[in-house]
Scaffold this motif. Structure first.
Motif, PDB file in Angstrom:
ATOM      1  N   MET A  64      -2.717  -2.430 -11.276  1.00 52.14           N
ATOM      2  CA  MET A  64      -3.496  -1.836 -10.174  1.00 52.14           C
ATOM      3  C   MET A  64      -3.839  -3.058  -9.328  1.00 52.14           C
ATOM      4  O   MET A  64      -4.098  -3.123  -8.312  1.00 52.14           O
ATOM      5  N   ALA A  65      -4.251  -4.435  -9.891  1.00 49.87           N
ATOM      6  CA  ALA A  65      -4.542  -5.465  -9.219  1.00 49.87           C
ATOM      7  C   ALA A  65      -3.258  -6.189  -8.648  1.00 49.87           C
ATOM      8  O   ALA A  65      -3.523  -7.104  -7.582  1.00 49.87           O
ATOM      9  N   ILE A  66      -2.096  -5.779  -8.823  1.00 47.40           N
ATOM     10  CA  ILE A  66      -0.856  -6.138  -7.920  1.00 47.40           C
ATOM     11  C   ILE A  66      -0.721  -5.175  -6.702  1.00 47.40           C
ATOM     12  O   ILE A  66      -0.389  -3.992  -6.814  1.00 47.40           O
ATOM     13  N   ARG A  67      -0.849  -5.674  -5.435  1.00 48.49           N
ATOM     14  CA  ARG A  67      -0.994  -5.084  -4.134  1.00 48.49           C
ATOM     15  C   ARG A  67       0.258  -4.282  -3.836  1.00 48.49           C
ATOM     16  O   ARG A  67       1.519  -4.893  -4.054  1.00 48.49           O
ATOM     17  N   SER A  68       0.396  -3.046  -3.415  1.00 45.22           N
ATOM     18  CA  SER A  68       1.444  -2.245  -3.168  1.00 45.22           C
ATOM     19  C   SER A  68       1.078  -1.545  -2.036  1.00 45.22           C
ATOM     20  O   SER A  68       0.076  -1.163  -1.648  1.00 45.22           O
ATOM     21  N   GLU A  69       2.035  -1.150  -0.981  1.00 43.34           N
ATOM     22  CA  GLU A  69       1.829  -0.331   0.081  1.00 43.34           C
ATOM     23  C   GLU A  69       1.539   1.236  -0.406  1.00 43.34           C
ATOM     24  O   GLU A  69       0.808   1.995   0.169  1.00 43.34           O
ATOM     25  N   LEU A  70       2.507   1.375  -1.304  1.00 39.79           N
ATOM     26  CA  LEU A  70       2.426   2.998  -1.774  1.00 39.79           C
ATOM     27  C   LEU A  70       2.197   3.093  -3.183  1.00 39.79           C
ATOM     28  O   LEU A  70       2.270   2.440  -4.079  1.00 39.79           O
ATOM     29  N   LEU A  71       1.233   4.262  -3.392  1.00 35.61           N
ATOM     30  CA  LEU A  71       0.784   4.736  -4.670  1.00 35.61           C
ATOM     31  C   LEU A  71       2.013   4.982  -5.564  1.00 35.61           C
ATOM     32  O   LEU A  71       1.761   4.908  -6.721  1.00 35.61           O
ATOM     33  N   GLU A  72       2.987   5.475  -4.995  1.00 35.42           N
ATOM     34  CA  GLU A  72       4.156   5.947  -5.833  1.00 35.42           C
ATOM     35  C   GLU A  72       4.623   4.598  -6.479  1.00 35.42           C
ATOM     36  O   GLU A  72       5.042   4.655  -7.898  1.00 35.42           O
ATOM     37  N   GLU A  73       4.721   3.539  -5.827  1.00 31.47           N
ATOM     38  CA  GLU A  73       5.295   2.252  -6.581  1.00 31.47           C
ATOM     39  C   GLU A  73       4.452   1.718  -7.566  1.00 31.47           C
ATOM     40  O   GLU A  73       4.764   1.445  -8.584  1.00 31.47           O
ATOM     41  N   VAL A  74       2.909   1.827  -7.484  1.00 41.34           N
ATOM     42  CA  VAL A  74       2.001   1.537  -8.587  1.00 41.34           C
ATOM     43  C   VAL A  74       2.111   2.437  -9.555  1.00 41.34           C
ATOM     44  O   VAL A  74       2.291   1.872 -10.770  1.00 41.34           O
TER      45      VAL A  74
END
Length: 118
Positions: A64-74
């Protein structure tokens, strides 16, 4: 087989497509459910014979500490890491909820749920 759940992991993170989300962030709630053979740990009472829920929580916090644009990728990153690091897991489900998303309405949360099997 058995199920281990870690529910309602609360974190502040910076995911989203909007620039302001990368600066101010949002509140998130994450649920993890794993299916594993828990018969041995039920007999031995040994942490080494089960899926350690501290490890599950640790993976969620780091990903969760790694930024992503989409929740799907997280959610997919969390699943991939769980399967890579914890061989006992047979199946897993990850739910990532963004609380009060900035979508121009009175919306409590948006949630992405992904599952994976070994």
């Amino acid at each position: 087989m058995g199920i281990i759940q870690v529910n309602n992991i609360k974190l502040h993170a910076f995911h989203g497509c909007l620039e302001e989300e990368s600066k101010i962030g949002s509140e998130y709630s994450i649920d993890v459910q794993v299916v594993a053979d828990l018969r041995k740990s039920a007999r031995t009472d040994k942490l080494s014979d089960t899926v350690d829920y501290v490890h599950l929580n640790h993976v969620v916090k780091e990903e969760m500490a790694i930024r992503s644009e989409l929740l799907e990728e997280v959610a997919q990153r969390i699943l991939n890491r769980l399967f890579k690091e914890i061989r006992k897991i047979k199946k897993a489900k990850v739910s990532v909820a963004k609380i009060n998303p900035p979508i121009g309405g009175n919306v409590e949360e948006v949630v992405v749920i992904l599952t994976k099997k070994r």
